[in-house]
Scaffold this motif. Structure first.
Motif, mmCIF file in Angstrom:
data_model
loop_
_atom_site.group_PDB
_atom_site.id
_atom_site.type_symbol
_atom_site.label_atom_id
_atom_site.label_comp_id
_atom_site.label_asym_id
_atom_site.label_seq_id
_atom_site.Cartn_x
_atom_site.Cartn_y
_atom_site.Cartn_z
ATOM 1 N N VAL A 54 -17.823 -3.090 -4.845
ATOM 2 C CA VAL A 54 -18.567 -1.864 -5.133
ATOM 3 C C VAL A 54 -18.987 -1.099 -3.875
ATOM 4 O O VAL A 54 -19.326 0.089 -3.955
ATOM 5 C CB VAL A 54 -19.812 -2.155 -6.000
ATOM 6 N N SER A 55 -18.998 -1.757 -2.723
ATOM 7 C CA SER A 55 -19.343 -1.059 -1.480
ATOM 8 C C SER A 55 -18.974 -1.921 -0.286
ATOM 9 O O SER A 55 -18.748 -3.130 -0.422
ATOM 10 C CB SER A 55 -20.833 -0.696 -1.426
ATOM 11 N N GLN A 56 -18.904 -1.287 0.890
ATOM 12 C CA GLN A 56 -18.585 -1.981 2.145
ATOM 13 C C GLN A 56 -19.601 -1.573 3.210
ATOM 14 O O GLN A 56 -19.287 -0.793 4.117
ATOM 15 C CB GLN A 56 -17.169 -1.651 2.622
ATOM 16 N N PRO A 57 -20.843 -2.062 3.115
ATOM 17 C CA PRO A 57 -21.867 -1.651 4.077
ATOM 18 C C PRO A 57 -21.575 -2.173 5.483
ATOM 19 O O PRO A 57 -21.026 -3.267 5.645
ATOM 20 C CB PRO A 57 -23.151 -2.267 3.509
ATOM 21 N N PRO A 58 -21.955 -1.393 6.507
ATOM 22 C CA PRO A 58 -21.682 -1.799 7.879
ATOM 23 C C PRO A 58 -22.668 -2.838 8.402
ATOM 24 O O PRO A 58 -23.853 -2.815 8.067
ATOM 25 C CB PRO A 58 -21.826 -0.489 8.654
ATOM 26 N N ILE A 59 -22.146 -3.749 9.224
ATOM 27 C CA ILE A 59 -22.989 -4.652 10.001
ATOM 28 C C ILE A 59 -23.234 -3.982 11.347
ATOM 29 O O ILE A 59 -22.291 -3.593 12.034
ATOM 30 C CB ILE A 59 -22.315 -6.022 10.214
ATOM 31 N N MET A 60 -24.509 -3.847 11.718
ATOM 32 C CA MET A 60 -24.870 -3.182 12.952
ATOM 33 C C MET A 60 -25.671 -4.145 13.828
ATOM 34 O O MET A 60 -26.386 -5.017 13.318
ATOM 35 C CB MET A 60 -25.685 -1.920 12.661
ATOM 36 N N VAL A 61 -25.541 -4.004 15.148
ATOM 37 C CA VAL A 61 -26.281 -4.868 16.072
ATOM 38 C C VAL A 61 -26.896 -4.036 17.184
ATOM 39 O O VAL A 61 -26.446 -2.918 17.482
ATOM 40 C CB VAL A 61 -25.383 -5.971 16.691
ATOM 41 N N ILE A 62 -27.930 -4.598 17.787
ATOM 42 C CA ILE A 62 -28.546 -4.040 18.984
ATOM 43 C C ILE A 62 -28.696 -5.177 19.990
ATOM 44 O O ILE A 62 -28.793 -6.347 19.599
ATOM 45 C CB ILE A 62 -29.909 -3.373 18.651
ATOM 46 N N ASN A 63 -28.691 -4.849 21.259
ATOM 47 C CA ASN A 63 -28.711 -5.807 22.370
ATOM 48 C C ASN A 63 -27.379 -6.538 22.514
ATOM 49 O O ASN A 63 -27.309 -7.597 23.146
ATOM 50 C CB ASN A 63 -29.855 -6.823 22.244
#
Length: 292
Positions: free
Chosen positions: A263-272
């Motif tokens: 139903v969806s493909q949400p993004p994995i996001m990172v910082i550092n």
């Protein structure tokens, strides 16, 4: 404890007495956090957010630190009547400031939140695939590569160190406190063992108000992952959900044969960091988006 103030709105750290208000906030945006799920978040990490002058919770953001260098942010919610005031950004920033500057922080973004996170310094490094199923169809191909080499059984808690180790290798960091809390919350915890009795995979199911959530799913190959999923799903009469990391096309095809819909493909996001933590390609289902 009040951390900072805005006119009639205060940023606070929540505790167990705030669970009913956090459930109500979740419902206000169509999410399905319940008492058990929020309890696991609180026992594994910290939830910050805002209360208005009447004491109602109007925003939240949670951070779950893992054993060494990784943490996950989730449960970022702002009541629709309080949007545009920077509350989500402020609560998320408080989460970031609660861990060391060397900690790699990951989150799985909604489409609406992606732009905010990019402005805060997060970058997209991968995606997960959200699968839902209304009526599960038992998969006749649900068998390990070699039936005689893998045994599936209920986890008895004895070999917890083995389970924590294979989960850490799959996820990219050990997450002892969270995983022990998650096992306590689980409807079922199955382990896959080789012929020497060593744990080579495991799977959890978590009963929520809408879906039976499948994950984490860790396995040496997609066939064993499918066996774990099948055994966790086959006796459930109701809706199912699993979030599959990218790169698992074979498993996703088989899930679709069993009635799951992407139903969806949400993004994995990172910082550092500019990339995902090092993983060994044995993670076939994440715990939940809040836990990374």
């Amino acid at each position: 404890m009040v951390i900072s103030n805005k006119p009639q709105i205060e940023l606070v750290q929540f505790d167990k007495y705030d669970i009913p208000g956090l459930i109500e906030l979740s419902r206000s945006v169509g999410w399905d956090y319940d008492e058990n799920e929020i309890g696991t978040v609180l026992s594994s990490g910290t939830i910050f957010g805002h209360k208005n002058a009447e004491g109602n919770i109007v925003s939240s953001a949670a951070i779950i630190p893992y054993d060494t260098f990784l943490a996950s942010i989730g449960m970022v919610i702002v009541n629709k009547d309080f949007r545009g005031m920077g509350l989500g950004k402020e609560a998320t920033r408080k989460c970031i400031e609660s861990v060391s500057k060397e900690t790699v922080i990951m989150l799985i973004s909604t489409e609406e939140g992606k732009r905010l996170y990019e402005k805060m310094g997060f970058n997209t490094v991968d995606f997960v695939h959200k699968y839902l199923c209304d009526n599960y169809i038992t998969n006749t191909k649900a068998r390990p590569l070699n039936n005689s080499e893998i045994i599936i059984e209920e986890f008895n808690g004895v070999d917890i160190d083995e389970l924590l180790t294979i989960d850490g290798d799959a996820f990219g960091d050990k997450r002892s406190r969270f995983l022990m809390n998650r096992i306590k919350q689980s409807e079922n915890c199955l382990v896959a063992k080789d012929m020497n009795g060593a744990i080579v995979g495991y799977g959890l199911s978590i009963l929520g108000p809408i879906n039976l959530i499948l994950g984490p799913i860790v396995a040496p190959d997609y066939q064993t992952a499918l066996v774990l999923i099948d055994k966790l799903s086959s006796e459930h009469r109701g809706k199912l959900r699993i979030d599959v990391p990218s790169g698992n096309k074979e498993l996703m095809m088989l899930l679709e044969n069993s009635g799951f819909v992407n139903v969806s493909q949400p993004p994995i996001m990172v910082i550092n960091s500019d990339k995902m933590p090092s993983r060994n390609d044995t993670l076939f289902g994440i715990a939940a988006q809040v836990f990374g």
